[in-house]
Scaffold this motif. Structure first.
Motif, mmCIF file in Angstrom:
data_model
loop_
_atom_site.group_PDB
_atom_site.id
_atom_site.type_symbol
_atom_site.label_atom_id
_atom_site.label_comp_id
_atom_site.label_asym_id
_atom_site.label_seq_id
_atom_site.Cartn_x
_atom_site.Cartn_y
_atom_site.Cartn_z
ATOM 1 N N VAL A 1 0.841 -1.198 0.000
ATOM 2 C CA VAL A 1 0.000 0.000 0.000
ATOM 3 C C VAL A 1 0.875 1.245 0.000
ATOM 4 C CG1 VAL A 1 -1.900 -1.140 1.206
ATOM 5 C CG2 VAL A 1 -0.145 0.055 2.537
ATOM 6 N N ASP A 2 0.262 2.371 -0.385
ATOM 7 C CA ASP A 2 0.959 3.652 -0.385
ATOM 8 C C ASP A 2 1.010 4.211 1.033
ATOM 9 O OD1 ASP A 2 1.985 5.827 -2.351
ATOM 10 O OD2 ASP A 2 0.709 6.923 -0.943
ATOM 11 N N LYS A 3 1.937 5.134 1.272
ATOM 12 C CA LYS A 3 2.073 5.726 2.606
ATOM 13 C C LYS A 3 0.881 6.590 2.993
ATOM 14 C CE LYS A 3 7.126 5.605 2.836
ATOM 15 N NZ LYS A 3 8.376 6.382 3.005
ATOM 16 N N THR A 4 0.070 6.968 2.010
ATOM 17 C CA THR A 4 -1.126 7.770 2.312
ATOM 18 C C THR A 4 -2.374 6.905 2.452
ATOM 19 O OG1 THR A 4 -1.552 8.137 -0.044
ATOM 20 C CG2 THR A 4 -0.189 9.766 1.102
ATOM 21 N N ALA A 5 -2.215 5.587 2.430
ATOM 22 C CA ALA A 5 -3.370 4.678 2.484
ATOM 23 C C ALA A 5 -4.169 4.880 3.762
ATOM 24 C CB ALA A 5 -2.897 3.231 2.382
ATOM 25 N N GLY A 6 -5.488 4.834 3.656
ATOM 26 C CA GLY A 6 -6.369 4.960 4.798
ATOM 27 C C GLY A 6 -6.541 3.630 5.516
ATOM 28 N N GLU B 1 -8.187 0.756 3.471
ATOM 29 C CA GLU B 1 -7.318 0.218 2.428
ATOM 30 C C GLU B 1 -6.259 -0.701 3.031
ATOM 31 O OE1 GLU B 1 -4.349 1.850 -1.149
ATOM 32 O OE2 GLU B 1 -5.574 3.257 0.019
ATOM 33 N N ILE B 2 -5.727 -0.312 4.192
ATOM 34 C CA ILE B 2 -4.718 -1.128 4.874
ATOM 35 C C ILE B 2 -5.327 -2.451 5.323
ATOM 36 C CG2 ILE B 2 -3.346 -1.277 6.990
ATOM 37 C CD1 ILE B 2 -2.723 1.706 6.616
ATOM 38 N N LYS B 3 -6.518 -2.389 5.885
ATOM 39 C CA LYS B 3 -7.189 -3.613 6.342
ATOM 40 C C LYS B 3 -7.493 -4.542 5.164
ATOM 41 C CE LYS B 3 -10.275 -3.224 9.533
ATOM 42 N NZ LYS B 3 -11.535 -2.918 10.261
ATOM 43 N N LYS B 4 -7.943 -3.985 4.057
ATOM 44 C CA LYS B 4 -8.260 -4.786 2.874
ATOM 45 C C LYS B 4 -7.012 -5.485 2.335
ATOM 46 C CE LYS B 4 -10.346 -4.370 -1.728
ATOM 47 N NZ LYS B 4 -10.976 -3.427 -2.705
ATOM 48 N N ALA B 5 -5.891 -4.733 2.290
ATOM 49 C CA ALA B 5 -4.642 -5.312 1.805
ATOM 50 C C ALA B 5 -4.168 -6.444 2.723
ATOM 51 C CB ALA B 5 -3.572 -4.225 1.702
ATOM 52 N N TYR B 6 -4.299 -6.234 4.029
ATOM 53 C CA TYR B 6 -3.886 -7.258 4.994
ATOM 54 C C TYR B 6 -4.704 -8.538 4.815
ATOM 55 C CZ TYR B 6 -3.757 -9.847 9.361
ATOM 56 O OH TYR B 6 -3.671 -10.847 10.287
ATOM 57 N N ARG B 7 -6.023 -8.385 4.697
ATOM 58 C CA ARG B 7 -6.872 -9.575 4.559
ATOM 59 C C ARG B 7 -6.562 -10.352 3.279
ATOM 60 N NH1 ARG B 7 -12.681 -6.971 6.508
ATOM 61 N NH2 ARG B 7 -12.275 -7.080 8.754
ATOM 62 N N LEU C 1 -3.643 -10.499 1.699
ATOM 63 C CA LEU C 1 -2.370 -11.201 1.862
ATOM 64 C C LEU C 1 -2.483 -12.342 2.871
ATOM 65 C CD1 LEU C 1 0.044 -8.132 1.812
ATOM 66 C CD2 LEU C 1 -0.212 -9.871 0.037
ATOM 67 N N ALA C 2 -3.302 -12.150 3.895
ATOM 68 C CA ALA C 2 -3.479 -13.202 4.892
ATOM 69 C C ALA C 2 -4.117 -14.441 4.264
ATOM 70 C CB ALA C 2 -4.338 -12.690 6.048
ATOM 71 N N ARG C 3 -5.059 -14.222 3.346
ATOM 72 C CA ARG C 3 -5.670 -15.360 2.657
ATOM 73 C C ARG C 3 -4.652 -16.072 1.759
ATOM 74 N NH1 ARG C 3 -10.147 -11.737 2.188
ATOM 75 N NH2 ARG C 3 -9.412 -11.066 0.144
ATOM 76 N N LYS C 4 -3.720 -15.286 1.206
ATOM 77 C CA LYS C 4 -2.738 -15.858 0.285
ATOM 78 C C LYS C 4 -1.657 -16.644 1.013
ATOM 79 C CE LYS C 4 0.563 -14.554 -3.341
ATOM 80 N NZ LYS C 4 1.118 -13.443 -4.156
ATOM 81 N N TYR C 5 -1.199 -16.139 2.174
ATOM 82 C CA TYR C 5 -0.031 -16.726 2.818
ATOM 83 C C TYR C 5 -0.329 -17.511 4.100
ATOM 84 C CZ TYR C 5 2.791 -13.931 -0.376
ATOM 85 O OH TYR C 5 3.358 -13.395 -1.495
ATOM 86 N N HIS C 6 -1.585 -17.625 4.487
ATOM 87 C CA HIS C 6 -1.856 -18.370 5.720
ATOM 88 C C HIS C 6 -1.343 -19.797 5.565
ATOM 89 C CE1 HIS C 6 -3.867 -20.182 9.124
ATOM 90 N NE2 HIS C 6 -4.139 -18.963 9.554
ATOM 91 N N PRO C 7 -0.527 -20.266 6.509
ATOM 92 C CA PRO C 7 0.109 -21.583 6.381
ATOM 93 C C PRO C 7 -0.876 -22.731 6.178
ATOM 94 C CG PRO C 7 1.105 -20.327 8.162
ATOM 95 C CD PRO C 7 -0.106 -19.550 7.720
ATOM 96 N N ASP C 8 -2.104 -22.592 6.647
ATOM 97 C CA ASP C 8 -3.080 -23.678 6.516
ATOM 98 C C ASP C 8 -3.575 -23.853 5.083
ATOM 99 O OD1 ASP C 8 -2.843 -24.064 9.199
ATOM 100 O OD2 ASP C 8 -4.694 -23.016 9.736
ATOM 101 N N VAL D 1 3.640 -10.004 7.141
ATOM 102 C CA VAL D 1 2.351 -9.334 6.935
ATOM 103 C C VAL D 1 1.687 -9.012 8.270
ATOM 104 C CG1 VAL D 1 0.000 -9.700 6.080
ATOM 105 C CG2 VAL D 1 1.956 -10.264 4.634
ATOM 106 N N ASN D 2 1.713 -9.974 9.208
ATOM 107 C CA ASN D 2 1.126 -9.737 10.531
ATOM 108 C C ASN D 2 1.827 -8.596 11.251
ATOM 109 O OD1 ASN D 2 -0.928 -11.652 10.537
ATOM 110 N ND2 ASN D 2 0.393 -13.285 11.284
#
Length: 316
Positions: free
Chosen positions: A12-17, A20-26, A28-35, A49-50
């Motif tokens: 995300v950009d440094k000006t992200a709200g 937007e930050i929460k959406k990006a985290y979710r 990536l979490a779906r992509k990289y969750h070890p399960d 990511v965490n």
């Protein structure tokens, strides 16, 4: 110690709200969750990511991280510092994280110490500008308004500790403001270094959802229900608009979807020399359902008298 770019970690950009930050985290979490992930580096990426979200997802931690990022970096990077004096201490900083990195663990103490050292050396730096969003009604854009905003900020105290505070700010929404426009609140951004002033806060304006209206620049489109006889015979009707009620002349024989333009009745001009938008009233013919035998007979008589085929010319 190497500086970690948490914004890059989340993409995300440094000006992200916050949203937007929460959406990006979710994502990536779906992509990289070890399960579920088949990526070879899923564990390491999930940890990264965490850690990034633990900082950027919290207003106070993000403010401390941004402040540290503004300071000069020596050739040796950000070296380890003894203890965690002058920072947040253990106040829940590592909550929810397993084995945080050294950089993460020392972030707040390092940011505070850097600021203290800069202040003692007479170094000055204006605070960082910050960004947030404010939701208003379309009527606010027509008339201007004062809207309360719950503002959460972070400030340094005399010991160099970053402490959060919360207050209500009355935001003056000017007449003629547009969707996506930024309102500047001077001195309400990030804290400054030394005796330099704080940055500014920029509020991005968004109109609340309204099923009746659609906004395009300063032009406004409004759904306007009319009865079948009003559309067929024409006449004057009273219509509610964002700026109050108006009298509208409906031309005889109007069809659903017809646009009637009221010049200059869109969002007002914000400054001399600018032009106000237009208001387009889009007709929607509303057909009443018969409730009595007498009303049903009226429709039957109308069908016989008009001999109208609504599907003529459609190939049916």
């Amino acid at each position: 110690m190497e500086f970690k770019d948490y914004y890059a970690a989340l993409g995300v950009d440094k000006t992200a709200g916050p949203d937007e930050i929460k959406k990006a985290y979710r994502k990536l979490a779906r992509k990289y969750h070890p399960d579920v992930s088949k990526e070879s580096d899923a564990d390491a990426r999930m940890k990264e990511v965490n850690e990034a979200y633990a900082v950027l997802g919290d207003a106070e931690k993000r403010a401390a991280y941004d402040e540290l990022g503004r300071l000069p970096r020596g050739a040796g990077g950000f070296g380890a510092a003894p203890g965690r004096e002058g920072g947040f201490g253990d106040g829940g900083f590592g909550d929810g994280l397993d084995d945080p990195s050294d950089f993460f663990s020392q972030l707040f103490g390092q940011a505070a110490r850097a600021r203290q050292a800069g202040a003692k050396g007479g170094r000055r730096m204006r605070g960082r500008d910050q960004h947030a969003a404010i939701e208003i009604t379309l009527a606010d854009a027509y008339r201007g308004a004062t809207r309360p905003l719950n503002l959460r900020t972070a400030q340094y105290d005399a010991q160099g500790q970053l402490a959060g505070s919360e207050r209500i700010v009355n935001v003056q929404v000017p007449k003629g403001v547009m969707e996506g426009q930024h309102l500047r609140l001077a001195g309400m951004g990030g804290p400054g270094l030394g005796d330099a002033g704080p940055g500014d806060l920029y509020l991005e304006v968004h109109f609340g959802a309204d099923r009746r209206y659609r906004v395009d620049g300063r032009d406004v489109y409004a759904k306007t229900p009319v009865a079948p006889w009003e559309a067929a015979l024409g006449g004057e009707i009273e219509v509610a608009t964002p700026d109050g009620k108006v009298q509208l002349k409906v031309p005889a024989g109007s069809q659903a979807g017809r646009k009637l333009r009221l010049r200059g009745r869109g969002i007002p001009a914000a400054a001399p020399g600018e032009a106000a938008g237009d208001l387009y009233l889009v007709l929607e013919v509303v057909v009443p359902a018969p409730q009595t035998d007498e009303q049903r007979k009226l429709y039957q008589n109308l069908a016989r008298e008009m001999a109208f085929d609504a599907r003529a010319g459609t190939g049916g």
